[in-house]
Design an enzyme around this catalytic site. Structure first.
Site, PDB file in Angstrom:
ATOM      1  CB  SER A   1       9.968  -0.835   7.655  1.00  0.00           C
ATOM      2  OG  SER A   1      10.233   0.054   6.617  1.00  0.00           O
TER       3      SER A   1
ATOM      4  CE  LYS B   1       9.980  -0.684   3.644  1.00  0.00           C
ATOM      5  NZ  LYS B   1      10.984   0.332   3.970  1.00  0.00           N
TER       6      LYS B   1
ATOM      7  CE1 TYR C   1       6.837   0.070   1.010  1.00  0.00           C
ATOM      8  CE2 TYR C   1       6.130   2.357   1.102  1.00  0.00           C
ATOM      9  CZ  TYR C   1       6.995   1.353   1.487  1.00  0.00           C
ATOM     10  OH  TYR C   1       8.014   1.640   2.351  1.00  0.00           O
TER      11      TYR C   1
ATOM     12  CE1 TYR D   1      13.854   1.742   8.552  1.00  0.00           C
ATOM     13  CE2 TYR D   1      14.049   1.654  10.926  1.00  0.00           C
ATOM     14  CZ  TYR D   1      13.274   1.674   9.794  1.00  0.00           C
ATOM     15  OH  TYR D   1      11.927   1.608   9.903  1.00  0.00           O
TER      16      TYR D   1
ATOM     17  CB  VAL E   1       9.071   4.725  10.946  1.00  0.00           C
ATOM     18  CG1 VAL E   1      10.401   4.829  10.229  1.00  0.00           C
ATOM     19  CG2 VAL E   1       7.917   4.576   9.987  1.00  0.00           C
TER      20      VAL E   1
HETATM   21  N1  GLU Z   1       5.806   3.297   5.078  1.00  0.00           N
HETATM   22  C1  GLU Z   1       7.055   3.825   5.530  1.00  0.00           C
HETATM   23  C2  GLU Z   1       7.778   4.539   4.405  1.00  0.00           C
HETATM   24  O1  GLU Z   1       7.776   4.102   3.308  1.00  0.00           O
HETATM   25  C3  GLU Z   1       7.857   2.722   6.099  1.00  0.00           C
HETATM   26  C4  GLU Z   1       9.159   3.204   6.631  1.00  0.00           C
HETATM   27  C5  GLU Z   1       9.708   2.379   7.734  1.00  0.00           C
HETATM   28  O2  GLU Z   1       8.998   1.864   8.603  1.00  0.00           O
HETATM   29  O3  GLU Z   1      10.928   2.279   7.731  1.00  0.00           O
HETATM   30  O4  GLU Z   1       8.341   5.573   4.591  1.00  0.00           O
END
Ligand code: GLU
Length: 306
Positions: free
Chosen positions: A65, A68, A190, A242, A260
């Site tokens: 994430s 992102k 993604y 989160y 994560v």
């Molecule tokens: N690629 C992971 C997902 O979409 C990223 C989640 C994360 O790191 O929070 O579940």
């Protein structure tokens, strides 16, 4: 007074050792569960060019994430405020991969850091670029000043094989008219984007433009204007860790983005970027030892935004 970052990182490294067996490595992406929870790395990139590192700070890990943040910075720099017609700017108060809120808020994700919001950003990038994952990778290479940064295709494939929830989220948004490209194309991009690997040292350097009002410290390239960089920092503080962003702000006091894979990038605006990696996660999905390390970092350096 300038803190003794070397000594502080060594202190933190000693302190976190008992925590390394406490967290749970993410397993919903099967390939991530193969990583030992015993890893810990931490790196500081000061805006004046000084760097400090401890532990596994030069070992690559899966950013997940944290990418992102790069995707959002790229989309924000190209599309400007128009992205906010498609995604909101409020904490969600729900798990990062939840579908519930999306249904009653008619397909507009709360923010760009939950999965729904990140998928909308990928969709926006997929309209603008032939391959959004390559665009994010090139952006990551540029801001880290490191041409060898790459995808981990094994992790990307592992995520794609179990990406049922992300498919559901994307299809729901498509039904509400907030998804313009083919779902499969965007989800594949993604997953590759999320699989980008970096070391803590690379990640701290890559994030440093956000600590310096949007401009790259070593060459002055303006990635975002100062106002947009301020907004990115605000989103990191309120939505970057989160459903624990409030607790993280309380404990650490810095804008941050976690993943994560166990990484966290945090910023001390005007001063430095710090990256930490430890794969064992707490129940909110943030690195357990990593969060503690950052809490100690702001305490021992007396540096935070508050
Ligand atoms: N690629 C992971 C997902 O979409 C990223 C989640 C994360 O790191 O929070 O579940």
């Amino acid at each position: 007074m300038t803190p003794d970052y070397s000594a502080i990182l060594n202190t933190i490294y000693a302190e976190i050792q008992p925590l390394l067996s406490e967290g749970e490595v993410a397993s919903y992406i099967p390939q991530l569960s193969t990583i030992s929870p015993q890893h810990f790395g931490m790196a500081v990139y000061c805006l004046d060019g000084r760097t400090f590192a401890v532990g596994d700070a030069h070992q690559k890990f899966s950013l997940q994430s944290i990418t992102k943040l790069f995707a959002l910075a790229l989309a924000f720099s190209r599309e400007g405020d128009s992205i906010w017609t498609r995604v909101g700017r409020e904490p969600s108060g729900n798990p990062f991969n939840s579908l519930v809120q999306l249904e009653y808020e008619r397909g507009k994700p709360r923010n760009p850091f939950i999965n729904a919001g990140a998928l909308v950003i990928s969709d926006i990038l997929s309209t603008r670029f032939v391959q959004s994952d390559i665009a994010v990778l090139q952006f990551a290479r540029m801001i880290a000043d490191e041409p060898n940064i790459d995808f981990d295709t094994t992790v990307a494939q592992s995520e794609h094989e179990t990406a049922h929830r992300n498919y559901a989220i994307a299809h729901l948004m498509k039904d509400f008219g907030n998804f313009h490209n083919p779902v499969r194309t965007v989800i594949e991009s993604y997953c590759r984007q999320c699989s980008i690997t970096m070391t803590c040292a690379e990640l701290a350097k890559a994030g440093s433009f956000l600590a310096q009002h949007g401009s790259i410290p070593w060459n002055g390239t303006q990635i975002l204007d100062a106002s947009s960089a301020k907004r990115m920092n605000a989103l990191m503080l309120t939505c970057g860790t989160y459903d624990a962003a409030g607790d993280f702000a309380y404990r650490v006091g810095l804008p941050a983005k976690s993943g994560v894979g166990g990484g966290i990038l945090a910023l001390v605006p005007g001063d430095l970027a710090v990256a930490v990696w430890s794969p064992g996660l707490d129940t909110t999905g943030n690195s357990l030892a990593g969060t503690y390390a950052l809490e100690r970092f702001t305490t021992l350096t007396a540096r935070s935004i508050f």
